[in-house]
Design a protein around this motif. Structure first.
Motif, PDB file in Angstrom:
ATOM      1  N   ILE A  11      58.784  24.424  33.763  1.00 25.92           N
ATOM      2  CA  ILE A  11      58.224  23.307  34.529  1.00 25.92           C
ATOM      3  C   ILE A  11      59.247  22.888  35.590  1.00 25.92           C
ATOM      4  CG2 ILE A  11      57.453  20.899  34.464  1.00 25.92           C
ATOM      5  CD1 ILE A  11      56.451  21.344  31.650  1.00 25.92           C
ATOM      6  N   GLY A  12      58.798  22.901  36.836  1.00 24.64           N
ATOM      7  CA  GLY A  12      59.640  22.451  37.940  1.00 24.64           C
ATOM      8  C   GLY A  12      58.836  21.560  38.855  1.00 24.64           C
ATOM      9  N   VAL A  13      59.384  20.384  39.204  1.00 21.25           N
ATOM     10  CA  VAL A  13      58.673  19.435  40.075  1.00 21.25           C
ATOM     11  C   VAL A  13      59.630  18.933  41.155  1.00 21.25           C
ATOM     12  CG1 VAL A  13      57.351  17.292  40.222  1.00 21.25           C
ATOM     13  CG2 VAL A  13      57.224  18.685  38.142  1.00 21.25           C
ATOM     14  N   THR A  14      59.191  19.040  42.405  1.00 23.59           N
ATOM     15  CA  THR A  14      59.983  18.574  43.548  1.00 23.59           C
ATOM     16  C   THR A  14      59.175  17.535  44.319  1.00 23.59           C
ATOM     17  OG1 THR A  14      60.950  20.791  43.724  1.00 23.59           O
ATOM     18  CG2 THR A  14      61.236  19.331  45.602  1.00 23.59           C
ATOM     19  N   ASP A  27      63.142  23.693  35.724  1.00 21.21           N
ATOM     20  CA  ASP A  27      63.100  24.747  34.708  1.00 21.21           C
ATOM     21  C   ASP A  27      63.106  24.213  33.267  1.00 21.21           C
ATOM     22  OD1 ASP A  27      62.941  27.346  33.840  1.00 21.21           O
ATOM     23  OD2 ASP A  27      65.104  27.692  33.903  1.00 21.21           O
ATOM     24  N   VAL A  28      62.193  23.265  32.986  1.00 20.83           N
ATOM     25  CA  VAL A  28      62.093  22.700  31.629  1.00 20.83           C
ATOM     26  C   VAL A  28      61.054  23.481  30.827  1.00 20.83           C
ATOM     27  CG1 VAL A  28      61.349  20.673  30.301  1.00 20.83           C
ATOM     28  CG2 VAL A  28      62.846  20.385  32.285  1.00 20.83           C
ATOM     29  N   THR A  69      55.647  27.546  37.117  1.00 18.93           N
ATOM     30  CA  THR A  69      55.293  26.662  35.997  1.00 18.93           C
ATOM     31  C   THR A  69      54.054  27.161  35.257  1.00 18.93           C
ATOM     32  OG1 THR A  69      56.252  24.706  37.059  1.00 18.93           O
ATOM     33  CG2 THR A  69      54.583  24.312  35.378  1.00 18.93           C
ATOM     34  N   GLU A  70      54.181  27.241  33.932  1.00 21.18           N
ATOM     35  CA  GLU A  70      53.037  27.547  33.047  1.00 21.18           C
ATOM     36  C   GLU A  70      52.979  26.487  31.961  1.00 21.18           C
ATOM     37  OE1 GLU A  70      51.790  32.132  32.541  1.00 21.18           O
ATOM     38  OE2 GLU A  70      53.697  31.611  31.629  1.00 21.18           O
ATOM     39  N   ILE A  71      51.799  25.869  31.804  1.00 15.83           N
ATOM     40  CA  ILE A  71      51.607  24.888  30.727  1.00 15.83           C
ATOM     41  C   ILE A  71      50.398  25.352  29.927  1.00 15.83           C
ATOM     42  CG2 ILE A  71      51.243  22.459  30.158  1.00 15.83           C
ATOM     43  CD1 ILE A  71      52.318  21.875  33.070  1.00 15.83           C
ATOM     44  N   MET A 230      67.390  15.313  27.982  1.00 13.24           N
ATOM     45  CA  MET A 230      67.298  15.617  29.419  1.00 13.24           C
ATOM     46  C   MET A 230      68.288  14.793  30.248  1.00 13.24           C
ATOM     47  SD  MET A 230      63.204  16.102  30.131  1.00 13.24           S
ATOM     48  CE  MET A 230      63.511  16.592  31.827  1.00 13.24           C
ATOM     49  N   GLN A 231      68.805  15.425  31.297  1.00 11.97           N
ATOM     50  CA  GLN A 231      69.660  14.747  32.278  1.00 11.97           C
ATOM     51  C   GLN A 231      69.485  15.439  33.628  1.00 11.97           C
ATOM     52  OE1 GLN A 231      73.874  15.408  32.107  1.00 11.97           O
ATOM     53  NE2 GLN A 231      74.389  13.361  32.884  1.00 11.97           N
ATOM     54  N   HIS A 232      69.261  14.643  34.682  1.00  9.92           N
ATOM     55  CA  HIS A 232      69.108  15.188  36.037  1.00  9.92           C
ATOM     56  C   HIS A 232      68.067  16.305  36.098  1.00  9.92           C
ATOM     57  CE1 HIS A 232      72.496  12.725  36.794  1.00  9.92           C
ATOM     58  NE2 HIS A 232      73.421  13.562  36.363  1.00  9.92           N
ATOM     59  N   GLY A 233      66.952  16.141  35.360  1.00 10.92           N
ATOM     60  CA  GLY A 233      65.859  17.098  35.410  1.00 10.92           C
ATOM     61  C   GLY A 233      66.053  18.357  34.595  1.00 10.92           C
ATOM     62  N   LEU A 234      67.164  18.458  33.870  1.00 12.12           N
ATOM     63  CA  LEU A 234      67.460  19.640  33.049  1.00 12.12           C
ATOM     64  C   LEU A 234      67.496  19.278  31.571  1.00 12.12           C
ATOM     65  CD1 LEU A 234      70.439  21.008  35.181  1.00 12.12           C
ATOM     66  CD2 LEU A 234      68.250  22.182  34.895  1.00 12.12           C
ATOM     67  N   VAL A 235      67.143  20.241  30.711  1.00 11.50           N
ATOM     68  CA  VAL A 235      67.322  20.062  29.266  1.00 11.50           C
ATOM     69  C   VAL A 235      68.762  20.454  28.939  1.00 11.50           C
ATOM     70  CG1 VAL A 235      66.621  20.827  26.973  1.00 11.50           C
ATOM     71  CG2 VAL A 235      64.890  20.463  28.733  1.00 11.50           C
TER      72      VAL A 235
END
Length: 535
Positions: A11-14, A27-28, A69-71, A230-235
């Protein structure tokens, strides 16, 4: 893997912002199984809520989801589902409890109408059946007198009660997946335990899977099976709950776990003058129950003859369950609602009969930080305009002076002074709460009413705000009336505590006396729920 409900990959969101883009989530990946609870934890702005909204496809138009991204939800990729497919799924097979109930509930419709709508969209039932089920749901989430409350509007309920309405709506159709974004932030500790146990019981009974987003690590340890930090969008770290708590590996996780509120209030000098006092304050509301033609009215005594004294440099805690009258009492003392009886004195001056014109000169000296920052910040105003507005209205300083005070207030509240041109919707719930605190302290007041100011903040920022409030108090002699259900924060910040129940004071005294040696069963129950893991 047949019990796998969600398999989220990369998962990536901008977000597009003025002058460039912000990568909110990078990249979660995670998995969620039937009957499992996973927790997303981390500081405010770490990307927890954006991750959840990406799953529900509820991101704003300015958000761009990564093509990788795949959910996968029951083998269907939600990242590529059509709007119609998502509408059929939301509120039915997947539900979400949002962080801010006032901005999630429609202010022009009754509570019962909004719950019944969720039921009728996804189930073939009559209006009467949906209405009866709405009352049952309100009873399940511990709303008092649900038969009357079902006819009320969102503004007529307390913050905690509105959150419970949101929980009732989310659970209405027994979803396969419940995404709970800070579901108990606005709830007192006893109701928090009851709500979480209700979710736990539904999970056991129906096999519902839960994604829990919270900054309350006590809740995470009790209710989650697996934790993603999570921190700064990363796991940064993930693993079974007990392993994360007993043997954290990443430095950020260690810092997060060590951020419980600490310390005590600065000692109060002897003989300090009384800044604010209330004597036998009463606030009464007229409520309607029943239909349009057979309706009847009854009186609700929200505040029932309460008295208090607040001294210069003192922090007085006001605690009690949601709906006990804490906020109503605090706002009555600031003359933000109408008193039915009693007197209010500010610095020796009786103000209970003051109108808007008479109160205006006092407003810069008396400030408030509201419970719901999204509702109290103007969405059309930039950060600079929001914080500077009070300075302009009260004709404080030149334009350059005001700009300096705005930047100083932002820094004091733990925010960078480079965000002046951004708007409230661009910030997380915790960041919005810090904006509200910055707006209040920019006025350099003598007295601040803090209505749940740390409820939307993660633990590390809570600790910063507590230190900030202590520092400002020591430097400027500020007096605080601190309304909260978080007794850990009350213990760290307050000199004295008043415990309220049903509009009455049931106990008051020093922090040590009330929290360590409570004299009533009600206070003992609150203390036990706050400091022990509720079961």
């Amino acid at each position: 893997m047949s019990d796998l409900v969600i398999d989220a990959r990369k998962i990536g969101v901008t977000f597009k912002v003025l002058g460039g883009t912000i990568e909110a989530v990078k990249d979660v990946s995670f998995t969620l199984k039937k009957g499992q609870t996973i927790a997303l934890v981390g500081e405010s702005g770490s990307g927890k809520s954006v991750t959840a909204r990406a799953i529900m496809r509820l991101l704003s138009k300015r958000a761009m989801v990564s093509p990788q991204t795949e959910i996968l939800f029951n083998d269907k990729n939600l990242a590529q589902a059509s709007p119609l497919e998502m509408r059929q799924m939301r509120g039915n097979r997947m539900s979400m409890i949002f962080q801010e109930p006032m901005s999630s509930l429609n202010p022009v419709y009754k509570i019962g109408t909004q719950i019944a709508e969720v039921l009728r969209i996804h189930q073939k039932i009559s209006k009467d059946a949906a209405w009866k089920r709405a009352i049952e749901l309100l009873r399940e989430v511990q709303i008092p007198d649900p038969e009357s409350r079902v006819n009320q509007y969102p503004h007529q309920l307390s913050g905690g009660q509105r959150q419970r309405v949101m929980i009732a709506m989310a659970l209405a159709n027994n979803p396969d997946v419940l995404i709970a974004d800070e579901p108990t932030t606005a709830l007192d500790v006893t109701v928090q335990a009851e709500i979480l146990n209700l979710i736990k019981e539904l999970k056991t009974r129906t096999g519902m899977a839960v994604i829990l987003i919270t900054h309350d690590l006590t809740v995470v340890r009790q209710f989650a099976d697996h934790v993603y930090v999570m921190q700064h969008g990363l796991v940064r770290e993930e693993g079974p709950t007990e392993a994360i708590f007993t043997n954290p590996q990443h430095p950020y996780t260690k810092r997060l776990l060590g951020s419980e509120p600490k310390g005590r209030a600065n000692p109060l000098p002897e003989g300090q003058e009384v800044v604010l006092s209330g004597d036998k304050v009463r606030v009464t509301y007229t409520l309607r129950r029943g239909g349009a033609f057979r309706g009847s009215y009854h009186q609700l005594q929200a505040v029932d003859g309460l008295s208090l004294q607040l001294r210069r440099g003192e922090t007085l805690g006001l605690v009690g369950e949601s709906g006990s009258g804490k906020t109503t009492f605090g706002q009555a003392l600031l003359r933000l609602n109408t008193l039915s009886g009693g007197t209010v004195t500010y610095r020796g001056q009786r103000i209970e009969a003051f109108g808007r014109k008479e109160m205006k000169p006092l407003r810069s000296r008396m400030q408030i930080v509201f419970q719901d920052p999204f509702a109290s910040l103007n969405p059309r105003m930039s950060v600079r305009q929001i914080i500077e507005e009070g300075l302009i209205v009260n004709r404080i300083g030149t334009s350059a002076d005001r700009a300096d005070r705005v930047k100083a207030a932002l820094r004091d509240a733990g925010l960078p002074d480079t965000i002046l041109n951004r708007f409230p919707h661009e910030f997380s719930g915790g960041q919005r709460q810090r904006l509200a605190i910055a707006r209040a302290i920019a006025m350099e007041p003598e007295f601040i009413l803090l209505d749940e100011p740390t409820s939307a903040l993660d633990l590390s920022v809570q600790a910063q705000i507590i230190e900030l409030l202590r520092k400002l108090q020591a430097e400027k002699g500020l007096s605080y009336l601190f309304i909260s259900h978080d007794l850990k924060v009350v213990r760290a910040l307050c000199h004295r505590v008043i415990v309220m129940q049903n509009g009455k004071i049931v106990e008051e005294g020093t922090v040590d006396d009330v929290l360590e040696r409570p004299s009533t069963d009600y206070t003992r129950r609150l203390v036990r729920a706050a400091f022990e893991i509720a079961t």
